[in-house]
Motif scaffolding. Structure first.
Motif, mmCIF file in Angstrom:
data_model
loop_
_atom_site.group_PDB
_atom_site.id
_atom_site.type_symbol
_atom_site.label_atom_id
_atom_site.label_comp_id
_atom_site.label_asym_id
_atom_site.label_seq_id
_atom_site.Cartn_x
_atom_site.Cartn_y
_atom_site.Cartn_z
ATOM 1 N N ILE A 1 -0.563 1.862 4.012
ATOM 2 C CA ILE A 1 -0.401 3.045 3.413
ATOM 3 C C ILE A 1 -1.231 3.441 2.145
ATOM 4 C CG2 ILE A 1 1.354 4.469 2.300
ATOM 5 C CD1 ILE A 1 1.635 4.180 5.324
ATOM 6 N N ALA A 2 -1.248 2.444 1.583
ATOM 7 C CA ALA A 2 -2.283 2.539 0.083
ATOM 8 C C ALA A 2 -3.656 2.845 0.733
ATOM 9 C CB ALA A 2 -2.307 1.318 -0.696
ATOM 10 N N TRP A 3 -4.244 2.193 1.536
ATOM 11 C CA TRP A 3 -5.644 2.484 1.917
ATOM 12 C C TRP A 3 -5.787 3.747 2.595
ATOM 13 C CZ3 TRP A 3 -7.364 2.845 7.190
ATOM 14 C CH2 TRP A 3 -8.988 2.980 7.239
ATOM 15 N N THR A 4 -4.806 4.187 3.598
ATOM 16 C CA THR A 4 -4.729 5.450 4.047
ATOM 17 C C THR A 4 -4.820 6.619 3.096
ATOM 18 O OG1 THR A 4 -3.756 4.463 6.009
ATOM 19 C CG2 THR A 4 -3.778 6.983 5.745
ATOM 20 N N GLN A 5 -4.131 6.459 2.172
ATOM 21 C CA GLN A 5 -4.151 7.482 1.208
ATOM 22 C C GLN A 5 -5.477 7.587 0.122
ATOM 23 O OE1 GLN A 5 -0.554 6.443 -1.135
ATOM 24 N NE2 GLN A 5 0.784 7.686 -0.092
ATOM 25 N N TYR A 6 -6.153 6.319 -0.078
ATOM 26 C CA TYR A 6 -7.291 6.187 -0.705
ATOM 27 C C TYR A 6 -8.143 6.577 0.144
ATOM 28 C CZ TYR A 6 -11.489 4.279 -2.121
ATOM 29 O OH TYR A 6 -12.863 3.998 -2.612
ATOM 30 N N GLU A 7 -8.403 6.453 1.322
ATOM 31 C CA GLU A 7 -9.255 7.138 2.250
ATOM 32 C C GLU A 7 -9.061 8.794 2.578
ATOM 33 O OE1 GLU A 7 -12.065 5.719 3.914
ATOM 34 O OE2 GLU A 7 -11.783 4.107 2.709
ATOM 35 N N MET A 8 -7.908 9.147 2.461
ATOM 36 C CA MET A 8 -7.868 10.691 2.288
ATOM 37 C C MET A 8 -8.233 11.237 1.309
ATOM 38 S SD MET A 8 -4.110 10.945 4.231
ATOM 39 C CE MET A 8 -3.915 12.670 4.338
ATOM 40 N N LYS A 9 -7.792 10.592 0.104
ATOM 41 C CA LYS A 9 -8.392 11.213 -1.172
ATOM 42 C C LYS A 9 -10.021 11.147 -1.205
ATOM 43 C CE LYS A 9 -4.257 10.122 -3.828
ATOM 44 N NZ LYS A 9 -3.582 9.337 -4.972
#
Length: 209
Positions: free
Chosen positions: A15-23
Motif C-alpha cells: 500500500i505504501a509503495w502504491t501510494q508513493y508511485e501514484m504521487k
C-alpha cells in the motif's frame, strides 16, 4: 510481544509503495503539463520568422492517372477526384508532418501558423485524393489505373501503410506477386520511417498469393 503476520507487513508495504508511485506519477504529470503550458505560451508569443528553409512541394498534372476520355460522366466520383486534384495541384504544399502545432509556432512564429498549416493541409489532401482516386479505379476493376494512382501517392511522399498494402492488393489482383517482392525491396532500401513495419505488412500480403 505481539507478532504481526508477514502477509500484513507485505500488504502494508505494498500500500505504501502504491501510494508513493501514484504521487510520483501525479508529480511527473503535473510537471509535464506545466512544461507544455510554458512551451505553448512561448510559442504563442513567438515573432514571425522566415520559413524559406521549408521546401514548397509542387507537382505536375502528369502525376494524376487519367482514364480514357469519355469513360466517366461529370457526376462520377472519379471525375470529381480528378477535378479536385487538378485544382489542388496548383496550390503550394508543404510536408510539416514532423512538427507539432507548438513546434511549428516556435520555429516560424504564430503569425505564420495559419499559412503554414494551410500548406500542410493542401499536401495531406492531395495525397488523400490520389488514394481515393486509386480506390475508385479499383472498385471498377481498372487495376492498371488503380496501380498508377497508389504509386503516384507513394512517389509523391505518402508513407501510409494502407497505401502500400492496397498497392500490393492490386498486384495480387493482377496476378503479379513479383511486383510485391520488388516493392518490398524498394521499401527496405528506402529511408522512410517505419519501413520495417511496412515491409512486414507487404510480406503478409504476399503470403496471401
Amino acid at each position: 510481544m505481539i507478532t504481526v503476520p508477514v502477509f500484513i507487513i507485505i500488504f502494508i508495504i505494498f500500500i505504501a509503495w502504491t501510494q508513493y508511485e501514484m504521487k510520483k506519477g501525479d508529480k511527473a504529470e503535473r510537471k509535464a503539463h506545466e512544461e507544455f503550458l510554458a512551451r505553448e505560451y512561448e510559442a504563442n508569443h513567438t515573432a514571425k520568422k522566415d520559413f524559406s528553409d521549408i521546401p514548397v512541394l509542387r507537382f505536375d498534372e502528369s502525376v494524376i492517372p487519367l482514364p480514357e476520355e469519355g469513360q466517366f460522366t461529370e457526376n462520377d466520383d472519379v471525375t470529381g477526384y480528378i477535378k479536385s486534384l487538378r485544382s489542388l495541384i496548383k496550390e503550394p504544399m508543404m510536408d510539416l508532418s514532423s512538427y507539432s502545432n507548438t513546434d511549428l509556432k516556435l520555429s516560424y512564429g504564430t503569425a505564420n501558423f495559419t499559412l503554414l498549416s494551410g500548406y500542410d493541409a493542401n499536401y495531406s489532401n492531395f495525397l488523400m485524393l490520389l488514394t481515393n482516386l486509386a480506390r475508385a479505379y479499383e472498385r471498377r476493376k481498372m487495376y492498371d489505373l488503380a496501380e498508377k494512382s497508389y504509386k503516384a501517392a507513394i512517389q509523391c511522399g505518402s508513407v501510409k501503410l494502407n497505401d502500400y498494402t492496397a498497392l500490393a492488393g492490386v498486384y495480387l489482383k493482377k496476378d503479379d506477386p513479383a511486383a510485391i517482392n520488388s516493392l518490398i525491396e524498394e521499401v527496405q532500401a528506402s529511408d522512410i520511417e517505419r519501413k520495417e513495419g511496412i515491409a512486414e505488412a507487404l510480406k503478409r500480403e504476399l503470403a496471401k498469393y
